[in-house]
Design a protein around this motif. Structure first.
Motif, PDB file in Angstrom:
ATOM      1  N   TRP A 130      72.783  36.165   6.016  1.00 53.02           N
ATOM      2  CA  TRP A 130      74.153  35.969   6.507  1.00 53.02           C
ATOM      3  C   TRP A 130      74.851  37.298   6.738  1.00 53.02           C
ATOM      4  CZ3 TRP A 130      77.879  34.138   9.029  1.00 53.02           C
ATOM      5  CH2 TRP A 130      79.198  34.491   8.758  1.00 53.02           C
ATOM      6  N   ARG A 166      77.420  38.581   9.733  1.00 51.57           N
ATOM      7  CA  ARG A 166      78.757  39.114   9.444  1.00 51.57           C
ATOM      8  C   ARG A 166      78.924  40.484  10.100  1.00 51.57           C
ATOM      9  NH1 ARG A 166      81.088  42.393   5.385  1.00 51.57           N
ATOM     10  NH2 ARG A 166      83.285  41.872   4.974  1.00 51.57           N
ATOM     11  N   TYR A 220      81.352  31.219   9.847  1.00 50.84           N
ATOM     12  CA  TYR A 220      82.249  31.988   8.984  1.00 50.84           C
ATOM     13  C   TYR A 220      83.516  31.203   8.668  1.00 50.84           C
ATOM     14  CZ  TYR A 220      84.659  35.843   6.836  1.00 50.84           C
ATOM     15  OH  TYR A 220      85.319  36.624   5.938  1.00 50.84           O
ATOM     16  N   ARG A 272      89.439  37.945   6.070  1.00 55.76           N
ATOM     17  CA  ARG A 272      88.605  36.826   6.514  1.00 55.76           C
ATOM     18  C   ARG A 272      89.081  36.307   7.865  1.00 55.76           C
ATOM     19  NH1 ARG A 272      88.670  34.994   0.994  1.00 55.76           N
ATOM     20  NH2 ARG A 272      90.261  33.447   1.507  1.00 55.76           N
ATOM     21  N   ARG A 303      87.021  36.223  11.479  1.00 53.17           N
ATOM     22  CA  ARG A 303      86.755  34.938  12.134  1.00 53.17           C
ATOM     23  C   ARG A 303      87.133  34.942  13.611  1.00 53.17           C
ATOM     24  NH1 ARG A 303      89.476  29.116  10.414  1.00 53.17           N
ATOM     25  NH2 ARG A 303      88.397  27.859  11.997  1.00 53.17           N
TER      26      ARG A 303
END
Length: 324
Positions: free
Chosen positions: A15, A19, A84, A305, A309
């Protein structure tokens, strides 16, 4: 494509590679992605290569310092963004502490942050953390940086042209500035204008638009092109600069995503050059060594975050958000 990616996710796809890829695409730069992720540029390049090798797809086509996503790269970015978002929502739903976190946030901001992602973030943060108080104060970027260095605020949203020791800096909005005149200006409505038609025009300016300050690229551009007009009006507020341009005091620079409605309503008129002048970033900033409360740490983690995204066009309102 979806079947291939699903198989890799189930079997052996890291992952962290996805990212890193998200940040590369959002920052449009390997070096900026490295700075945001607090790793070296070679580490980011290596992660990209590992992801491409794993998926057996070329994701990015490089053209010197610039790059474009391939069709596969665009699809991977879309799917990774969805994943995500699901992970972020899952973390929130499973964190039993969210309802019990209390405290206050002091956020410093330049005027007129216009972003549907920012608005959605604030709404979601309040729904999830209703007991955290948020105080937002509007001030100049130089004052924001000074306050953060004095550790008197949680974070800031402002302009910062050069790295500042002890401050963490992440690009949130990349605004393209362009020249405009207002309805009461003599150039309003004129077509076929060239840069030479602007050289003698007076200016409306930001008070930070001077050499060495946060908007000095605008000053450099004017000097390089040989503009001879005077600065006849100025303000630190974007809305007041916009008002003065509309009133005909002079031509001036504004972020193009903010004036779309003014152009549609014939309040402002675009001037050369058609491609605009310069990109100016609005950054999320905070002091690395400031001791953060649980509420403050939660705010910063939630903001980061959100940035991961959504792409830059989505943050500027140029592309729809998820589900729209």
């Amino acid at each position: 494509m979806r079947t291939d990616i699903t198989r890799f996710l189930n079997d052996r796809l890291d992952w962290n590679l996805l990212r890193t890829y998200l940040v590369i695409i959002q920052e449009r730069s390997i070096s900026r992605a490295a700075a945001r992720l607090h790793v070296t540029q070679p580490a980011v390049s290596q992660a990209l290569k590992r992801l491409e090798d794993t998926l057996e797809r070329k994701l990015i086509e490089r053209r010197g310092a610039q790059f474009e996503t391939t069709q596969a790269g665009t699809e991977v970015y879309r799917i990774a963004s969805d994943i995500y978002g699901d992970i972020s929502r899952l973390e929130t739903e499973l964190d039993a502490r969210t309802e019990s976190i209390t405290g206050s946030i002091r956020l410093l901001s330049v005027s007129r942050i216009e972003s549907p992602v920012y608005d959605a973030f604030l709404a979601e943060f309040h729904r999830t953390h209703a007991r955290i108080e948020v105080q937002i104060e509007v001030m100049r970027s130089s004052d924001i940086i000074s306050s953060l260095l004095q550790k008197t605020a949680t974070a800031g949203l402002g302009l910062c042209r050069n790295p500042v020791e002890k401050l963490q800096i992440s690009s949130f909005l990349r605004q393209r500035y362009a020249f405009y005149c207002g309805r009461h200006h003599r150039l309003f409505g004129q077509t076929q204008l060239t840069m030479s038609d602007l050289l003698n025009e007076n200016f409306v300016s930001f008070t930070s638009d001077q050499i060495g300050d946060s908007l000095s690229p605008l000053t450099v551009f004017r000097d390089q092109k040989g503009f001879t007009g005077r600065i006849v009006a100025a303000s630190p507020s974007l809305d007041e600069v916009r008002r003065l341009i509309y009133a005909g005091y002079g031509i001036g620079c504004l972020p193009d995503h903010i004036v779309r409605d003014d152009l549609a309503r014939q309040r402002l008129w675009p001037l050369p050059p058609e491609e605009g002048l310069v990109d100016v970033d609005v950054h999320l900033l905070w002091h690395r060594e400031r001791k953060m409360s649980t509420a403050e740490q939660t705010f910063l983690e939630s903001f980061e975050r959100t940035m991961l995204r959504y792409s830059m066009p989505q943050r500027l309102g140029l592309e729809p958000l998820d589900g729209e």
